[in-house]
Design an enzyme around this catalytic site. Structure first.
Site, PDB file in Angstrom:
ATOM      1  N   CYS A 273      -4.836  -5.904  -6.236  1.00  0.00           N
ATOM      2  CA  CYS A 273      -4.578  -7.337  -6.042  1.00  0.00           C
ATOM      3  C   CYS A 273      -3.269  -7.757  -6.701  1.00  0.00           C
ATOM      4  O   CYS A 273      -2.800  -7.124  -7.636  1.00  0.00           O
ATOM      5  CB  CYS A 273      -5.709  -8.146  -6.656  1.00  0.00           C
ATOM      6  SG  CYS A 273      -7.318  -7.663  -6.058  1.00  0.00           S
TER       7      CYS A 273
ATOM      8  N   ARG B  50       2.259  -5.349  -0.896  1.00  0.00           N
ATOM      9  CA  ARG B  50       1.200  -4.452  -1.360  1.00  0.00           C
ATOM     10  C   ARG B  50      -0.024  -4.498  -0.457  1.00  0.00           C
ATOM     11  O   ARG B  50      -0.907  -3.650  -0.567  1.00  0.00           O
ATOM     12  CB  ARG B  50       0.761  -4.857  -2.767  1.00  0.00           C
ATOM     13  CG  ARG B  50       1.862  -4.852  -3.795  1.00  0.00           C
ATOM     14  CD  ARG B  50       1.661  -5.911  -4.847  1.00  0.00           C
ATOM     15  NE  ARG B  50       0.383  -5.800  -5.507  1.00  0.00           N
ATOM     16  CZ  ARG B  50       0.216  -5.332  -6.736  1.00  0.00           C
ATOM     17  NH1 ARG B  50       1.261  -4.960  -7.427  1.00  0.00           N
ATOM     18  NH2 ARG B  50      -0.953  -5.257  -7.264  1.00  0.00           N
TER      19      ARG B  50
ATOM     20  N   TRP C 222      -7.191  -7.871  -2.618  1.00  0.00           N
ATOM     21  CA  TRP C 222      -7.531  -6.679  -1.839  1.00  0.00           C
ATOM     22  C   TRP C 222      -8.981  -6.410  -2.193  1.00  0.00           C
ATOM     23  O   TRP C 222      -9.291  -5.975  -3.304  1.00  0.00           O
ATOM     24  CB  TRP C 222      -6.607  -5.519  -2.230  1.00  0.00           C
ATOM     25  CG  TRP C 222      -7.008  -4.203  -1.659  1.00  0.00           C
ATOM     26  CD1 TRP C 222      -7.767  -3.242  -2.258  1.00  0.00           C
ATOM     27  CD2 TRP C 222      -6.672  -3.694  -0.369  1.00  0.00           C
ATOM     28  NE1 TRP C 222      -7.913  -2.175  -1.418  1.00  0.00           N
ATOM     29  CE2 TRP C 222      -7.262  -2.418  -0.256  1.00  0.00           C
ATOM     30  CE3 TRP C 222      -5.931  -4.187   0.712  1.00  0.00           C
ATOM     31  CZ2 TRP C 222      -7.133  -1.625   0.888  1.00  0.00           C
ATOM     32  CZ3 TRP C 222      -5.806  -3.389   1.836  1.00  0.00           C
ATOM     33  CH2 TRP C 222      -6.396  -2.133   1.920  1.00  0.00           C
TER      34      TRP C 222
ATOM     35  N   ASN D  56      -7.484  -8.444 -11.354  1.00  0.00           N
ATOM     36  CA  ASN D  56      -7.163  -7.234 -10.605  1.00  0.00           C
ATOM     37  C   ASN D  56      -7.918  -6.107 -11.279  1.00  0.00           C
ATOM     38  O   ASN D  56      -7.857  -5.968 -12.497  1.00  0.00           O
ATOM     39  CB  ASN D  56      -5.646  -6.981 -10.666  1.00  0.00           C
ATOM     40  CG  ASN D  56      -5.252  -5.702  -9.963  1.00  0.00           C
ATOM     41  OD1 ASN D  56      -6.018  -5.141  -9.185  1.00  0.00           O
ATOM     42  ND2 ASN D  56      -4.043  -5.238 -10.240  1.00  0.00           N
ATOM     43  N   GLY D  57      -8.648  -5.301 -10.481  1.00  0.00           N
ATOM     44  CA  GLY D  57      -9.385  -4.184 -11.066  1.00  0.00           C
ATOM     45  C   GLY D  57     -10.842  -4.231 -10.654  1.00  0.00           C
ATOM     46  O   GLY D  57     -11.207  -4.884  -9.671  1.00  0.00           O
TER      47      GLY D  57
ATOM     48  N   GLU E 293      -4.695  20.310   4.750  1.00  0.00           N
ATOM     49  CA  GLU E 293      -4.092  19.024   4.395  1.00  0.00           C
ATOM     50  C   GLU E 293      -2.643  19.218   3.927  1.00  0.00           C
ATOM     51  O   GLU E 293      -1.762  18.424   4.260  1.00  0.00           O
ATOM     52  CB  GLU E 293      -4.936  18.326   3.314  1.00  0.00           C
ATOM     53  CG  GLU E 293      -4.379  17.016   2.791  1.00  0.00           C
ATOM     54  CD  GLU E 293      -4.122  15.953   3.844  1.00  0.00           C
ATOM     55  OE1 GLU E 293      -4.566  16.090   5.006  1.00  0.00           O
ATOM     56  OE2 GLU E 293      -3.432  14.958   3.515  1.00  0.00           O
TER      57      GLU E 293
ATOM     58  N   LYS F 193       0.502  17.372   5.708  1.00  0.00           N
ATOM     59  CA  LYS F 193       1.460  16.504   4.987  1.00  0.00           C
ATOM     60  C   LYS F 193       2.889  16.955   5.279  1.00  0.00           C
ATOM     61  O   LYS F 193       3.755  16.143   5.547  1.00  0.00           O
ATOM     62  CB  LYS F 193       1.252  16.573   3.471  1.00  0.00           C
ATOM     63  CG  LYS F 193       0.235  15.711   2.781  1.00  0.00           C
ATOM     64  CD  LYS F 193       0.269  14.243   2.932  1.00  0.00           C
ATOM     65  CE  LYS F 193      -0.206  13.720   4.235  1.00  0.00           C
ATOM     66  NZ  LYS F 193      -1.542  13.321   4.420  1.00  0.00           N
TER      67      LYS F 193
ATOM     68  N   GLU G 262       3.901  16.112   8.887  1.00  0.00           N
ATOM     69  CA  GLU G 262       4.047  14.673   9.141  1.00  0.00           C
ATOM     70  C   GLU G 262       5.386  14.120   8.671  1.00  0.00           C
ATOM     71  O   GLU G 262       5.981  13.303   9.363  1.00  0.00           O
ATOM     72  CB  GLU G 262       2.959  13.899   8.369  1.00  0.00           C
ATOM     73  CG  GLU G 262       1.608  13.948   8.985  1.00  0.00           C
ATOM     74  CD  GLU G 262       0.660  13.004   8.269  1.00  0.00           C
ATOM     75  OE1 GLU G 262       0.379  13.235   7.076  1.00  0.00           O
ATOM     76  OE2 GLU G 262       0.214  12.022   8.883  1.00  0.00           O
TER      77      GLU G 262
ATOM     78  N   HIS H 116      -6.481  38.191  11.702  1.00  0.00           N
ATOM     79  CA  HIS H 116      -7.005  38.185  13.074  1.00  0.00           C
ATOM     80  C   HIS H 116      -5.982  37.597  14.047  1.00  0.00           C
ATOM     81  O   HIS H 116      -6.319  37.222  15.166  1.00  0.00           O
ATOM     82  CB  HIS H 116      -8.321  37.416  13.138  1.00  0.00           C
ATOM     83  CG  HIS H 116      -9.388  38.061  12.317  1.00  0.00           C
ATOM     84  ND1 HIS H 116     -10.005  39.234  12.683  1.00  0.00           N
ATOM     85  CD2 HIS H 116      -9.899  37.744  11.099  1.00  0.00           C
ATOM     86  CE1 HIS H 116     -10.865  39.598  11.746  1.00  0.00           C
ATOM     87  NE2 HIS H 116     -10.823  38.701  10.765  1.00  0.00           N
TER      88      HIS H 116
ATOM     89  N   LYS I 296       0.091   4.008  10.831  1.00  0.00           N
ATOM     90  CA  LYS I 296      -0.823   4.058   9.686  1.00  0.00           C
ATOM     91  C   LYS I 296      -2.272   4.056  10.153  1.00  0.00           C
ATOM     92  O   LYS I 296      -3.134   4.681   9.551  1.00  0.00           O
ATOM     93  CB  LYS I 296      -0.543   2.864   8.760  1.00  0.00           C
ATOM     94  CG  LYS I 296      -1.340   2.873   7.473  1.00  0.00           C
ATOM     95  CD  LYS I 296      -0.854   3.950   6.515  1.00  0.00           C
ATOM     96  CE  LYS I 296      -1.792   4.151   5.357  1.00  0.00           C
ATOM     97  NZ  LYS I 296      -1.618   5.471   4.725  1.00  0.00           N
TER      98      LYS I 296
HETATM   99  C1  AGP Z   1      -2.639  10.948   7.354  1.00  0.00           C
HETATM  100  O1  AGP Z   1      -1.516  11.293   6.628  1.00  0.00           O
HETATM  101  C2  AGP Z   1      -2.367  10.640   8.758  1.00  0.00           C
HETATM  102  N1  AGP Z   1      -1.386   9.661   8.908  1.00  0.00           N
HETATM  103  C3  AGP Z   1      -3.533  10.604   9.714  1.00  0.00           C
HETATM  104  O2  AGP Z   1      -3.917  11.919   9.951  1.00  0.00           O
HETATM  105  C4  AGP Z   1      -4.793   9.819   9.304  1.00  0.00           C
HETATM  106  O3  AGP Z   1      -5.446  10.483   8.272  1.00  0.00           O
HETATM  107  C5  AGP Z   1      -5.715   9.671  10.526  1.00  0.00           C
HETATM  108  O4  AGP Z   1      -5.075   8.936  11.504  1.00  0.00           O
HETATM  109  C6  AGP Z   1      -7.042   9.062  10.169  1.00  0.00           C
HETATM  110  O5  AGP Z   1      -6.887   7.777   9.644  1.00  0.00           O
HETATM  111  P1  AGP Z   1      -8.114   7.011   9.010  1.00  0.00           P
HETATM  112  O6  AGP Z   1      -8.456   7.704   7.753  1.00  0.00           O
HETATM  113  O7  AGP Z   1      -7.624   5.611   8.823  1.00  0.00           O
HETATM  114  O8  AGP Z   1      -9.228   7.115  10.003  1.00  0.00           O
END
Ligand code: AGP
Length: 611
Positions: A2, A27, A74, A100-101, A484, A488, A491, A507, A606
């Site tokens: 927040c 934010r 938030w 906030n918290g 993951e 990263k 992306e 394999h 996002k």
């Molecule tokens: C994460 O870095 C990505 N941008 C993407 O894979 C994301 O995790 C995916 O779209 C799922 O999003 P969500 O967690 O909001 O469902």
């Protein structure tokens, strides 16, 4: 989390508060409000939605006064609506509080205050602070500063509180425990905010409060005290940042800032979820032990990074609950005719709570009669309405498109959920649960320790920033981390990267290994350590450059590593929470070396709200 702004001075407080709140808007928030003291009254305006909603509301009101507090919320406890928006008042309407918290022990305090006759209006944890301070003032007849000081010895958790009262209309009282709050040093006015951007129009001299400090801010002055009430003199810091740098807290990018926020995020996600007797209590997961006892399988659905959190959680759930877990990409789930009934517990994971495929998967599961629990970071998001139960991650708003802190928070939340299921079903001894909780409570410090190797990670990123392909490999939960780590890197650096279960490499994918191909290997798993070591030998024998994550002091790993990232040890099922951090940093630094902007990678959104 927040945003907080407070002002006391000669001028009208409202424009200052609104301007400060606007400067903290980046934010993210879901509601906003202000409270001003004038002529012996607290005047209040608060609205769900954008600041413009609040400004619209203010046009119908005549709010003025030279003492005020503002807040952008938030949501963590209670839906993002007008009533739950801050500030919150006491019963008598004589004092107002913004926060906030997370106040961990809010339930118990609320029960006591209700029993003593206090009437609550909202569902927030924050409102207990207003009533608690009111009750102390009534009981002890002390100053507001003293009442706030006494109240924070009762409150547990993380908080930055700012309090104003009609009875002391020349001061702001501020308290800090874990959540940041900063005094703006000025010779004319009194200022406080949760972030530097809100203070910059007035001053570049600031006093960040330390944990356990309380301050009294008056026009042109401030005094700071410790928990015992003794005066302290924290240093004044001069900041040269421009507005953009201030928004990023001095970091070059939001992604880096969010990676460095992770110790706090891990702590916040655990806060309030283990009661004093050591039992895990998940407020919004309220099935009876009987219902949970009838569950015969668990199905995890998610996309992208959330799917990788689900991959890691499969290991924890199966190990701790002895229930079989199916893991599905949400985009595949409903098209494969899955077998579900009322005994299948479905876990839908989505940081945004709005991912179209995950929502469709959750709705499908509901139609099949399965109970659904959502794990999400956004209170009030669509998934919270569709699911029967919700487990919130407390990561705060994430601005970087690539998920980092929300991923760590998901891992923590899913571990808590797994332990909770084990506790309710009696599949794990209470001592083992307690031991795991102890290990979880050490994680914030351990994440901090991992962040301290950023120099080594940066050096490695420089060496490999021109590579064309990367391979990440791990076993068990390390496989999820490898997936993951590769995502990263893809992306934000646009380098081709693949995550593999290390045993699978021979394999097929081992054909890709040639002189100089970087291979990131997760060597932090104890159970399959020797097998992983053999996999590292295999790729080295074919010319790979190895970037190895291993426990601190692992000399065997050192011998096989071109680059070594040393990680502190935790319980094996918790290790993704530590191992993911250097891989986030690695992806970040590689992107920077390639001159790319990590916060806004091409082609990505996002929140993916279309199928
Ligand atoms: C994460 O870095 C990505 N941008 C993407 O894979 C994301 O995790 C995916 O779209 C799922 O999003 P969500 O967690 O909001 O469902």
């Amino acid at each position: 989390m927040c945003g907080i702004v407070g002002y006391v001075g000669g001028d009208d407080a409202l424009p200052v508060l609104l301007d400060g709140m606007r400067k903290l808007e980046y934010r993210g928030y879901d509601s906003a409000g202000v409270a001003l003291v004038k002529d012996g009254r607290v005047e209040l305006a608060k609205k769900a939605g954008h600041l413009s909603e609040l400004e619209g509301e203010l046009q119908h009101l005549t709010l003025d006064g030279s003492l005020g507090i503002g807040h952008t919320r938030w949501a963590t406890h209670g839906a993002p609506n007008d009533i739950n928006a801050h500030p919150h008042l006491d019963c008598g309407g004589r004092l107002a509080v913004v926060h906030n918290g997370i106040i961990e022990n809010h339930d118990g305090i609320r029960d006591e205050l209700v029993a003593a006759g206090h009437a609550f209006r909202s569902e927030t944890d924050t409102e207990v602070a207003a009533h608690l301070i009111e009750s102390i003032l009534e009981r002890d007849g002390c100053s507001l500063l003293e009442a706030v000081r006494r109240s924070i010895s009762v409150l547990q958790g993380a908080f930055a509180l700012v309090v104003i009262s009609v009875d002391e209309p020349d001061r702001l009282i501020v308290a800090r425990q874990e959540s940041p709050v900063i005094i703006g040093v000025s010779e004319e006015v009194g200022l406080v905010a949760s972030g530097i951007p809100a203070l910059l129009p007035f001053t570049r001299d600031i006093v960040p409060l330390e944990n356990g400090q309380i301050a009294q801010i008056t026009p042109g002055g401030y005094e700071v005290f410790d928990l015992k009430g003794a005066a302290v003199e924290p240093p004044v810091v001069h900041v040269e940042w421009d507005m953009e740098a201030a928004e990023k807290g001095g970091y070059e990018d939001f992604m880096l800032k969010e990676i460095f926020e992770q110790p706090e995020v891990v702590q916040n996600t655990i806060l309030g979820r283990v009661d004093p007797s050591g039992r895990i209590v998940l407020d919004d997961v309220h099935w009876s032990a009987d219902t949970l006892g009838k569950i015969n399988k668990i199905v995890v659905v998610a996309c992208g990074t959330s799917y990788h959190a689900g991959m890691a959680s499969k290991h924890a759930i199966e190990h701790w609950t002895r229930l079989p877990v199916e893991l599905d990409l949400a985009s595949e789930f409903r098209y494969r005719d899955p077998v579900l009934d009322e005994h299948s517990l479905v876990i839908g994971i989505a940081q945004s709570g709005e991912t179209a495929d995950t929502l469709a998967a959750v709705r499908f599961a509901k139609e099949m009669g399965s109970p659904v629990v959502a794990v999400t970071n956004v209170v009030g998001s669509s998934i919270t309405r569709d699911a029967d139960a919700v487990l919130f991650t407390h990561a705060g708003p994430e601005i970087g498109v690539a998920a980092t802190k929300t991923f760590l928070a998901q891992l923590v939340a899913l571990n808590l959920l797994s332990l909770y299921l084990a506790q309710e079903r009696g599949s794990m001894e209470p001592e083992k649960i307690a031991e795991t909780i102890v290990a979880m409570n050490r994680l914030p410090d351990q994440v901090e320790e991992v962040l301290s190797i950023q120099g080594e990670v940066h050096r490695a990123a420089k060496r490999y920033a021109d590579a064309k392909d990367f391979i990440f490999m791990g076993r068990g939960v390390g496989y999820a981390v490898a997936m993951e780590g590769a995502l990263k890197l893809k992306e934000i650096s646009y380098i081709h990267a693949e995550g593999y279960a290390a045993g699978e490499l021979k394999h097929g994918a081992i054909a890709l290994i040639e002189e100089g191909v970087p291979v990131v290997a997760l060597l932090t798993g104890r159970a399959l350590y020797d097998k992983m070591l053999a996999n590292v030998e295999e790729v080295r024998a074919r010319g790979a450059q190895t970037i190895v994550l291993a426990h601190q002091g692992d000399e065997r790993a050192r011998l096989l590593a071109n680059e070594l990232f040393e990680i502190p040890e935790t319980k094996p099922l918790l290790s993704p929470i530590l191992d993911s951090v250097p891989l986030q940093l690695f992806a970040y630094f590689v992107a920077k070396e390639r001159g790319l902007s990590p916060d806004k990678p091409r082609n990505l959104a996002k929140s993916v709200t279309v199928e």
